[in-house]
Design an enzyme around this catalytic site. Structure first.
Site, mmCIF file in Angstrom:
data_model
loop_
_atom_site.group_PDB
_atom_site.id
_atom_site.type_symbol
_atom_site.label_atom_id
_atom_site.label_comp_id
_atom_site.label_asym_id
_atom_site.label_seq_id
_atom_site.Cartn_x
_atom_site.Cartn_y
_atom_site.Cartn_z
ATOM 1 N N LYS A 112 0.819 -1.211 0.000
ATOM 2 C CA LYS A 112 0.000 0.000 0.000
ATOM 3 C C LYS A 112 0.851 1.259 0.000
ATOM 4 O O LYS A 112 0.509 2.241 -0.655
ATOM 5 C CB LYS A 112 -0.972 0.007 1.198
ATOM 6 N N LYS A 195 -5.417 -10.118 -6.476
ATOM 7 C CA LYS A 195 -6.725 -10.144 -5.814
ATOM 8 C C LYS A 195 -7.584 -8.958 -6.255
ATOM 9 O O LYS A 195 -7.059 -7.889 -6.590
ATOM 10 C CB LYS A 195 -6.568 -10.154 -4.287
ATOM 11 N N LYS A 198 -10.051 -2.853 -3.857
ATOM 12 C CA LYS A 198 -10.589 -1.522 -4.180
ATOM 13 C C LYS A 198 -9.476 -0.557 -4.572
ATOM 14 O O LYS A 198 -9.690 0.335 -5.368
ATOM 15 C CB LYS A 198 -11.425 -0.969 -3.037
HETATM 16 N N1 AQP Z 1 -10.185 -10.222 -3.275
HETATM 17 C C1 AQP Z 1 -10.551 -10.653 -2.086
HETATM 18 N N2 AQP Z 1 -10.847 -11.961 -1.895
HETATM 19 C C2 AQP Z 1 -11.218 -12.417 -0.677
HETATM 20 N N3 AQP Z 1 -11.345 -11.627 0.413
HETATM 21 C C3 AQP Z 1 -11.050 -10.334 0.275
HETATM 22 N N4 AQP Z 1 -11.087 -9.292 1.133
HETATM 23 C C4 AQP Z 1 -10.715 -8.164 0.487
HETATM 24 N N5 AQP Z 1 -10.444 -8.439 -0.799
HETATM 25 C C5 AQP Z 1 -10.659 -9.769 -0.970
HETATM 26 C C6 AQP Z 1 -11.476 -9.399 2.532
HETATM 27 O O1 AQP Z 1 -12.500 -8.471 2.787
HETATM 28 C C7 AQP Z 1 -12.441 -8.084 4.161
HETATM 29 C C8 AQP Z 1 -12.587 -6.604 4.296
HETATM 30 O O2 AQP Z 1 -11.441 -6.011 3.811
HETATM 31 P P1 AQP Z 1 -11.009 -4.580 4.192
HETATM 32 O O3 AQP Z 1 -11.992 -3.834 4.944
HETATM 33 O O4 AQP Z 1 -9.616 -4.637 4.720
HETATM 34 O O5 AQP Z 1 -11.053 -4.055 2.808
HETATM 35 P P2 AQP Z 1 -9.838 -3.927 2.011
HETATM 36 O O6 AQP Z 1 -8.712 -4.839 2.363
HETATM 37 O O7 AQP Z 1 -9.620 -2.485 2.131
HETATM 38 O O8 AQP Z 1 -10.423 -4.372 0.661
HETATM 39 P P3 AQP Z 1 -9.529 -4.312 -0.497
HETATM 40 O O9 AQP Z 1 -10.348 -4.146 -1.693
HETATM 41 O O10 AQP Z 1 -8.602 -5.468 -0.435
HETATM 42 O O11 AQP Z 1 -8.788 -2.945 -0.231
HETATM 43 P P4 AQP Z 1 -7.299 -2.609 -0.412
HETATM 44 O O12 AQP Z 1 -7.122 -2.606 -1.871
HETATM 45 O O13 AQP Z 1 -7.195 -1.241 0.186
HETATM 46 O O14 AQP Z 1 -6.491 -3.636 0.284
HETATM 47 C C9 AQP Z 1 -11.123 -8.616 4.710
HETATM 48 O O15 AQP Z 1 -11.381 -9.737 5.506
HETATM 49 C C10 AQP Z 1 -10.358 -8.984 3.484
HETATM 50 O O16 AQP Z 1 -9.492 -10.080 3.725
#
Ligand code: AQP
Length: 332
Positions: A112, A195, A198
């Site tokens: 990140k 993966k 967002k």
């Molecule tokens: N691609 C994915 N497959 C399975 N599980 C996933 N999670 C996120 N992406 C995947 C799971 O969703 C939960 C919430 O995640 P968060 O609030 O941490 O959201 P996040 O990580 O911000 O979602 P993103 O899209 O993955 O954001 P970035 O890109 O910022 O890292 C968690 O349990 C996560 O494992």
């Protein structure tokens, strides 16, 4: 009953299919077997810049989507992280127990911060896994339903729980990650080797749950597959098709071998068209229920206030025990 805890960020716009299949579905299931706590982690959200009005709206939106997914406030505790100040308080204690090198090894921070630009990354982004440790330990959680990307953070949680218990005496339950193998990592539709995320996915690679189904159908139809025509699950050789099969299988409850049989001799077009219909069936009531909760913010806020009260009762007890063990003078 065992305890479960998980947190989810108040994403702008809406949750995506990875969040739902990787995490939220398990939240719903664990309500039946666990004393379950789920939190919208607004403290984590501010590790990157946020517009205040949008953050407030996104927290309500996140809670509405969780309820629309099937969380039942009578069967679980749903709350906003900043409503329970014990998270930040135990977070500080955990910060003081974590080695700088240990925190530096967290791969999510590396990814990140590289994306935000290393010198623009905040100290909050660096220490967010440690706040997450506090989130989990406050509730003495046995199981933490998350996606595969969170495994390293749960390992850190286990290490810190052990370290605290070893140094100050038995205080925290050492939790385990609860990761469903099949759906622990849902892949980006345009690049099925990364993966769905967002912050890293392009708009075409990510299925947002509140998008118009037409928009999602278009994304599924243009999902990257491979140059063959055979519909077969093979993560290594056919990651795109395998990802579509996983999504299809989980949303319908149909086993993957059964899907492979059903689509024998049919092309990727048929699979994609029918998956779009399956998704439409799932998102239509989800979108309606989300709008219903948003249309009645007083009820929504009431659910969250009750959740915070229940969460605080547990969190305050754990924090008091931890403060006492550390040697803080009680405030009388
Ligand atoms: N691609 C994915 N497959 C399975 N599980 C996933 N999670 C996120 N992406 C995947 C799971 O969703 C939960 C919430 O995640 P968060 O609030 O941490 O959201 P996040 O990580 O911000 O979602 P993103 O899209 O993955 O954001 P970035 O890109 O910022 O890292 C968690 O349990 C996560 O494992």
């Amino acid at each position: 009953r065992p305890r479960a805890l998980s947190g989810i960020q108040p994403t702008a716009g809406s949750f995506h299919l990875g969040n739902y299949l990787g995490a939220i579905r398990q939240y719903v299931a664990l309500q039946e077997t666990h004393d379950a706590f789920y939190t919208v982690v607004d403290l984590h959200a501010i590790t990157v810049p946020q517009d205040p009005a949008e953050l407030r709206a996104n927290s309500r939106l996140a809670a509405a989507q969780l309820l629309a997914s099937g969380l039942d406030p009578d069967r679980c505790t749903l709350f906003i992280q900043s409503h329970v100040p014990e998270h930040a308080q135990l977070g500080w204690v955990m910060n003081c127990l974590t080695g700088f090198g240990e925190a530096s090894r967290m791969t999510q921070f590396k990814d990140k911060s590289a994306r935000h630009g290393a010198d623009r990354a905040t100290v909050g982004l660096f220490t967010y896994p440690i706040l997450q440790v506090a989130d989990i330990l406050l509730y003495q959680a046995n199981h933490v339903p998350v996606g595969e990307d969170q495994r390293q953070h749960i390992e850190l949680t286990r290490d810190l729980a052990d370290r605290f218990n070893g140094r100050f005496g038995e205080t925290f339950t050492v939790p385990e990650a609860y990761i469903v193998k099949e759906t622990g990592k849902i892949y980006d539709l345009q690049d099925p080797t990364i993966k769905m995320s967002k912050s890293a996915s392009t708009p075409k690679g990510i299925v947002s749950l509140l998008d118009e189904p037409k928009v999602s159908a278009k994304k599924i139809k243009s999902a990257v597959t491979d140059l063959e025509t055979e519909i077969r699950y093979d993560e290594e050789k056919k990651p795109g098709v395998s990802n579509l099969l996983t999504i299809y299988s989980t949303l319908t409850g149909t086993a993957i071998p059964e899907l492979e049989r059903r689509y024998e001799g049919k092309g990727y077009g048929a699979l994609k068209t029918e998956l779009s219909e399956v998704l439409l069936e799932w998102v239509t009531p989800f979108r309606e229920r989300t709008q219903e909760y948003l249309a009645d913010p007083a009820t929504l806020d009431g659910i969250l206030a009750k959740g915070a009260e229940k969460a605080r009762a547990v969190a305050a007890e754990t924090l008091a025990a931890a403060y006492d063990k550390v040697g803080f003078l009680p405030a009388v």
